[in-house]
Write a protein that holds these residues in place. Structure first.
Motif, PDB file in Angstrom:
ATOM      1  N   ASP A 174     -11.149   8.714  -5.164  1.00  0.00           N
ATOM      2  CA  ASP A 174     -12.364   9.275  -4.588  1.00  0.00           C
ATOM      3  C   ASP A 174     -12.323  10.795  -4.475  1.00  0.00           C
ATOM      4  O   ASP A 174     -13.243  11.495  -4.883  1.00  0.00           O
ATOM      5  CB  ASP A 174     -12.627   8.664  -3.206  1.00  0.00           C
ATOM      6  N   ARG A 175     -11.213  11.314  -3.947  1.00  0.00           N
ATOM      7  CA  ARG A 175     -11.127  12.760  -3.721  1.00  0.00           C
ATOM      8  C   ARG A 175     -11.165  13.534  -5.035  1.00  0.00           C
ATOM      9  O   ARG A 175     -11.692  14.634  -5.112  1.00  0.00           O
ATOM     10  CB  ARG A 175      -9.849  13.081  -2.940  1.00  0.00           C
ATOM     11  N   LEU A 176     -10.589  12.924  -6.089  1.00  0.00           N
ATOM     12  CA  LEU A 176     -10.574  13.586  -7.394  1.00  0.00           C
ATOM     13  C   LEU A 176     -11.954  13.586  -8.039  1.00  0.00           C
ATOM     14  O   LEU A 176     -12.319  14.517  -8.753  1.00  0.00           O
ATOM     15  CB  LEU A 176      -9.598  12.863  -8.337  1.00  0.00           C
ATOM     16  N   TYR A 187      -0.807   7.049  -8.697  1.00  0.00           N
ATOM     17  CA  TYR A 187      -1.501   7.439  -9.926  1.00  0.00           C
ATOM     18  C   TYR A 187      -0.774   6.931 -11.164  1.00  0.00           C
ATOM     19  O   TYR A 187      -1.397   6.517 -12.140  1.00  0.00           O
ATOM     20  CB  TYR A 187      -1.658   8.958  -9.999  1.00  0.00           C
ATOM     21  N   ASP A 205       0.811  -1.212   0.000  1.00  0.00           N
ATOM     22  CA  ASP A 205       0.000   0.000   0.000  1.00  0.00           C
ATOM     23  C   ASP A 205       0.845   1.264   0.000  1.00  0.00           C
ATOM     24  O   ASP A 205       0.440   2.282  -0.536  1.00  0.00           O
ATOM     25  CB  ASP A 205      -0.941   0.006   1.218  1.00  0.00           C
ATOM     26  N   VAL A 246      -0.760   3.437  -3.033  1.00  0.00           N
ATOM     27  CA  VAL A 246      -1.575   4.631  -2.767  1.00  0.00           C
ATOM     28  C   VAL A 246      -0.678   5.867  -2.617  1.00  0.00           C
ATOM     29  O   VAL A 246      -1.100   6.900  -2.143  1.00  0.00           O
ATOM     30  CB  VAL A 246      -2.488   4.478  -1.519  1.00  0.00           C
ATOM     31  N   LEU A 268     -18.633   6.956   1.967  1.00  0.00           N
ATOM     32  CA  LEU A 268     -17.787   5.917   1.403  1.00  0.00           C
ATOM     33  C   LEU A 268     -17.130   5.181   2.567  1.00  0.00           C
ATOM     34  O   LEU A 268     -16.186   5.671   3.166  1.00  0.00           O
ATOM     35  CB  LEU A 268     -16.712   6.524   0.496  1.00  0.00           C
ATOM     36  N   LEU A 269     -17.710   4.061   2.925  1.00  0.00           N
ATOM     37  CA  LEU A 269     -17.092   3.218   3.942  1.00  0.00           C
ATOM     38  C   LEU A 269     -16.705   1.946   3.230  1.00  0.00           C
ATOM     39  O   LEU A 269     -17.549   1.161   2.821  1.00  0.00           O
ATOM     40  CB  LEU A 269     -18.081   2.898   5.060  1.00  0.00           C
ATOM     41  N   LEU A 270     -15.431   1.799   3.012  1.00  0.00           N
ATOM     42  CA  LEU A 270     -14.988   0.731   2.132  1.00  0.00           C
ATOM     43  C   LEU A 270     -13.872  -0.059   2.803  1.00  0.00           C
ATOM     44  O   LEU A 270     -12.928   0.517   3.328  1.00  0.00           O
ATOM     45  CB  LEU A 270     -14.470   1.361   0.830  1.00  0.00           C
ATOM     46  N   GLU A 271     -14.031  -1.355   2.780  1.00  0.00           N
ATOM     47  CA  GLU A 271     -12.979  -2.191   3.330  1.00  0.00           C
ATOM     48  C   GLU A 271     -11.861  -2.312   2.300  1.00  0.00           C
ATOM     49  O   GLU A 271     -12.118  -2.523   1.118  1.00  0.00           O
ATOM     50  CB  GLU A 271     -13.559  -3.574   3.644  1.00  0.00           C
ATOM     51  N   LEU A 272     -10.620  -2.147   2.728  1.00  0.00           N
ATOM     52  CA  LEU A 272      -9.497  -2.403   1.834  1.00  0.00           C
ATOM     53  C   LEU A 272      -9.009  -3.818   2.120  1.00  0.00           C
ATOM     54  O   LEU A 272      -8.290  -4.041   3.090  1.00  0.00           O
ATOM     55  CB  LEU A 272      -8.375  -1.384   2.070  1.00  0.00           C
ATOM     56  N   SER A 319     -17.970   9.383  -7.356  1.00  0.00           N
ATOM     57  CA  SER A 319     -17.233   8.844  -6.222  1.00  0.00           C
ATOM     58  C   SER A 319     -16.105   7.968  -6.750  1.00  0.00           C
ATOM     59  O   SER A 319     -16.043   7.679  -7.948  1.00  0.00           O
ATOM     60  CB  SER A 319     -18.175   8.038  -5.325  1.00  0.00           C
ATOM     61  N   GLY A 320     -15.216   7.558  -5.886  1.00  0.00           N
ATOM     62  CA  GLY A 320     -14.141   6.663  -6.302  1.00  0.00           C
ATOM     63  C   GLY A 320     -14.687   5.413  -6.956  1.00  0.00           C
ATOM     64  O   GLY A 320     -14.071   4.809  -7.827  1.00  0.00           O
ATOM     65  N   PHE A 330      -9.957   4.175  -3.522  1.00  0.00           N
ATOM     66  CA  PHE A 330      -9.368   4.967  -2.445  1.00  0.00           C
ATOM     67  C   PHE A 330      -8.620   6.187  -2.978  1.00  0.00           C
ATOM     68  O   PHE A 330      -8.800   7.300  -2.493  1.00  0.00           O
ATOM     69  CB  PHE A 330      -8.435   4.066  -1.628  1.00  0.00           C
ATOM     70  N   ILE A 331      -7.782   5.997  -4.008  1.00  0.00           N
ATOM     71  CA  ILE A 331      -6.989   7.148  -4.477  1.00  0.00           C
ATOM     72  C   ILE A 331      -7.776   8.039  -5.441  1.00  0.00           C
ATOM     73  O   ILE A 331      -7.425   9.192  -5.643  1.00  0.00           O
ATOM     74  CB  ILE A 331      -5.643   6.740  -5.149  1.00  0.00           C
TER      75      ILE A 331
END
Lengths: 76, 651
Positions: B323-325, B232, B222, B226, B435-439, B332-333, B320-321
């Protein structure tokens, strides 16, 4: 002293002290975030949001918006 | 027996499903809702069992529309899908959170089997569970350990099913357990708290935890995947690789399928006795089926890669990476995968939006997904580019035609993102996105699971798109074959006589007759009716006909032009068609297909929602005609305005 989970820097070990009321609260609790639970902030996404935390056994990612619902205190 | 399969996401639930049922699985519907019901039939000693796969959830209380079905079925013993037995799959390396769902079901007193899956990973993490103690605590259930990914523990699970557990006289896990109403959030919070305290006590008893390694392998990976820069770059690299594969390798099977169907319909046309039935078969049905089958290689390849990424655990990091973009755009991501899929075909793309839990983010993703240039646009783009864009080099090394193609894809992507941002302002929603996501930890993908996913996606595409493309092909064939009164026959006769006087070969003659008949058919009339509307874009009625026929699927545009201009189709290169189109002149002697009208057409195809199958899928996913109509409306507006601007700037 309690502070928001969204303000914790990666690597720190904390304990859940309070979850603010919201429609998301039961969901957060079902995911294992109950009072007294130990968490470690693992890392953040490139723009600081979302964050990834270790909920004792699995890695959960959540947006800062969601993290700010969770109050934590330093783990002793 | 009717057996329900439940479990948290990322517990290997689908591995257990595949292990028990293999390829004998079907997709159906739960009554009254659109959630797909995946079920499979398997038999143990001649007794047949139906295994129903429920969506992965963390609790029996629904937190998204998809999860509602779990509560609906389990809380209602009279429900048509109420199970005789529930198999709850749990991740042994993370028992605490997994036991939450299990104990909820256990307390409902539905006969159950607890499958401790991913035993191998639990060992690696140094977590060892005392199964005997666990079994003793849940005496109303059977506890089994498996590693379903590699097929370990299948015998044990089958034995447990055979035990035919129906014992209902046992003490619930949570004393005074009762099922809360869906709306009773306070009650659910209270239950969650109490349950976790009990589970924590139980875990202390049964888990023999060795020293955990300081940094797991997943964590180290990770750090790179990430990473603000490498993260990216790696994702961009993977995307590039996937699309390179799809576009470079899928063309071979696609060309092959194309020629097989073309030859087959040609053979049918020549072999069957002349008549309507022969025409319907050789010009309507067979090419219609061919138009569906030809996309299978690309869709299969794309989902092959996507499911590898998903199985390995990488896809969650992409979410995860990204989502913010994506968020400022109202996405959403989790929108990344649907948009990626839409580059092959918007149908699986739209269906992949189901994982987006927020209603608004999901709607926006669905609405903009068809703006991504799908594979059906490629034949249209390549024909038009070869027709009007000179084969030159820019700056000495960049191929101009390639640059234009890249430009069209970029235009699709950029407009999708811009429209998303606009829709974000226009669509109101009281729900707040989350966004509650298990990695999940990284794993080597299992080829069996990848294969089954690919098979499923291809099936879903073929059935959904197939039905509609086939139906429209038949309707369009009828509209092109029949016309009002006997004008068509007259035109055909006249052309025949004319052609004979010119001493043409039989095939060429037939093509001229077909072209003349098409002009007088209903579709020809329709083409002429819309001519005034499309004239400002630089199109004539012949292009109008092709625009209408390509509603079945965009690539039909090329075949239609070939019929209209009475040119024999010659597969991929379209040389003859291009030559013929270049000769086509307007009444004032200027060519119909020049830079302005050609680019205008390209832009039109970037934006226009020329795909009935996608509209139907959007209707199904949004459960109303409102959204597909809005979508068609704004895409048509974009197409018309965009094409108009392009035509007027360039001419």
């Amino acid at each position: 002293m309690s502070k928001s989970l969204s303000s914790i820097i990666p690597g720190q070990l904390v304990k859940v002290s309070f979850i603010k009321d919201s429609a998301l609260k039961p969901k957060l609790m079902e995911m294992g975030l109950i009072i007294g639970k130990e968490l470690r902030v693992l890392f953040k996404a490139p723009f600081g949001d979302p964050i990834a935390i270790d909920v004792h056994g699995y890695v959960l990612s959540l947006r800062l918006d969601e993290a700010s619902l969770i109050e934590v205190e330093d783990f002793k | 027996m009717r057996i329900a399969l439940l479990g948290n996401p990322n517990t290997g639930k689908s591995s257990v499903f595949n292990m028990l049922t293999g390829l004998r699985q079907q997709i159906g519907n739960f009554p009254g809702i659109t959630v797909d019901k995946k079920f499979g039939v398997f038999s143990i000693e001649k007794e047949e069992h139906t295994l129903i796969d429920f969506p992965g959830t963390y609790s029996i209380y629904p937190r998204s529309k998809d999860e509602q079905v779990v509560y609906d079925v389990l809380s209602n013993p009279n429900h048509a899908d109420y199970p005789d037995l529930v198999i709850v799959v749990a991740d042994e390396s993370n028992l605490e959170r997994n036991l939450f769902l299990f104990t909820q079901i256990y307390d409902l007193k539905i006969p159950s089997i607890l499958v401790l899956n991913m035993a191998d990973i639990a060992r690696k993490k140094g977590k060892i569970v005392d199964i005997e103690k666990l079994q003793k605590r849940f005496e109303g259930s059977v506890v089994v350990e498996t590693t379903a990914r590699v097929g370990l523990g299948k015998d044990r699970l089958i034995q447990a099913i055979q035990l035919n557990i129906s014992k209902k006289e046992y003490e619930t896990f949570q004393l005074k357990a009762h099922l809360c109403e869906v709306e009773d959030l306070k009650g659910q919070e209270h239950e969650a708290n109490e349950r976790y305290i009990l589970i924590r006590e139980l875990i202390e008893e049964i888990e023999v935890e060795k020293n955990q390694k300081k940094e797991s392998q997943s964590n180290r990976l990770d750090r790179i995947l990430v990473h603000p820069i490498f993260g990216y770059l790696i994702f961009a690299g993977i995307l590039l690789l996937i699309f390179q594969f799809i576009f470079a390798f899928a063309t071979y099977p696609m060309d092959f399928i194309d020629s097989v169907f073309a030859n087959f319909s040609g053979w049918l046309g020549n072999t069957l006795p002349e008549g309507l039935f022969s025409d319907l078969l050789s010009q309507g049905i067979v090419p219609g089926i061919g138009g569906v089958v030809v996309f299978i290689p690309q869709i299969a390849l794309l989902f092959f890669f996507i499911s590898i990424l998903e199985e390995s655990g990488y896809l969650a990091r992409v979410v995860f990476i990204m989502d913010r973009l994506m968020r400022p755009l109202g996405l959403s991501g989790k929108s990344v995968v649907p948009l990626m899929s839409s580059v092959a075909c918007a149908i699986p793309g739209v269906m992949a939006t189901r994982t987006i839990s927020d209603w608004k983010e999901r709607m926006i993703t669905i609405l903009v997904a068809p703006l991504m240039s799908c594979s059906a646009r490629i034949p249209v783009y390549t024909l038009l580019i070869a027709l009007v864009i000179p084969n030159e080099k820019v700056l000495g090394f960049i191929n101009l035609q390639g640059l234009v193609l890249f430009g069209l894809y970029s235009l699709g992507l950029i407009s999708a993102l811009v429209i998303a941002a606009i829709l974000k302002l226009l669509i109101n929603s009281k729900e707040k996105g989350f966004l509650l996501l298990e990695l999940p930890s990284y794993k080597t993908p299992r080829w069996g699971n990848v294969g089954i996913t690919v098979w499923e996606k291809v099936k879903v595409f073929t059935l959904n798109a197939g039905k509609i493309i086939l139906a429209i092909s038949i309707v369009l064939w009828a509209m092109a074959t029949f016309g009002p009164s006997d004008k068509m026959e007259q035109a055909a006769k006249a052309t025949k006589i004319e052609a004979e006087s010119l001493n043409l070969g039989k095939e060429e003659k037939d093509r001229l007759v077909a072209s003349a008949k098409l002009e007088q058919s209903y579709i020809g009339i329709l083409g002429k009716t819309i001519e005034p509307v499309i004239q400002p874009l630089g199109y004539d009625w012949k292009i109008g006909i092709s625009l209408i026929t390509s509603f079945a699927a965009r690539e039909v545009f090329v075949g239609s032009l070939a019929t209209i201009y009475a040119v024999q189709e010659d597969g991929g290169s379209n040389k003859r068609l291009i030559e013929r189109l270049r000769d086509e002149k307007r009444s004032d002697g200027k060519p119909v297909y020049n830079l302005a009208s050609g680019v205008s057409l390209m832009i039109f195809y970037v934006f226009a929602m020329q795909c009935m199958a996608t509209l139907a899928v959007v209707k199904r996913e949004t459960k109303s005609w409102k959204w597909p109509l809005i979508q068609m409306g704004f895409m048509a507006t974009l197409a018309y305005v965009g094409a108009w601007i392009a035509f007027h700037i360039l001419s």
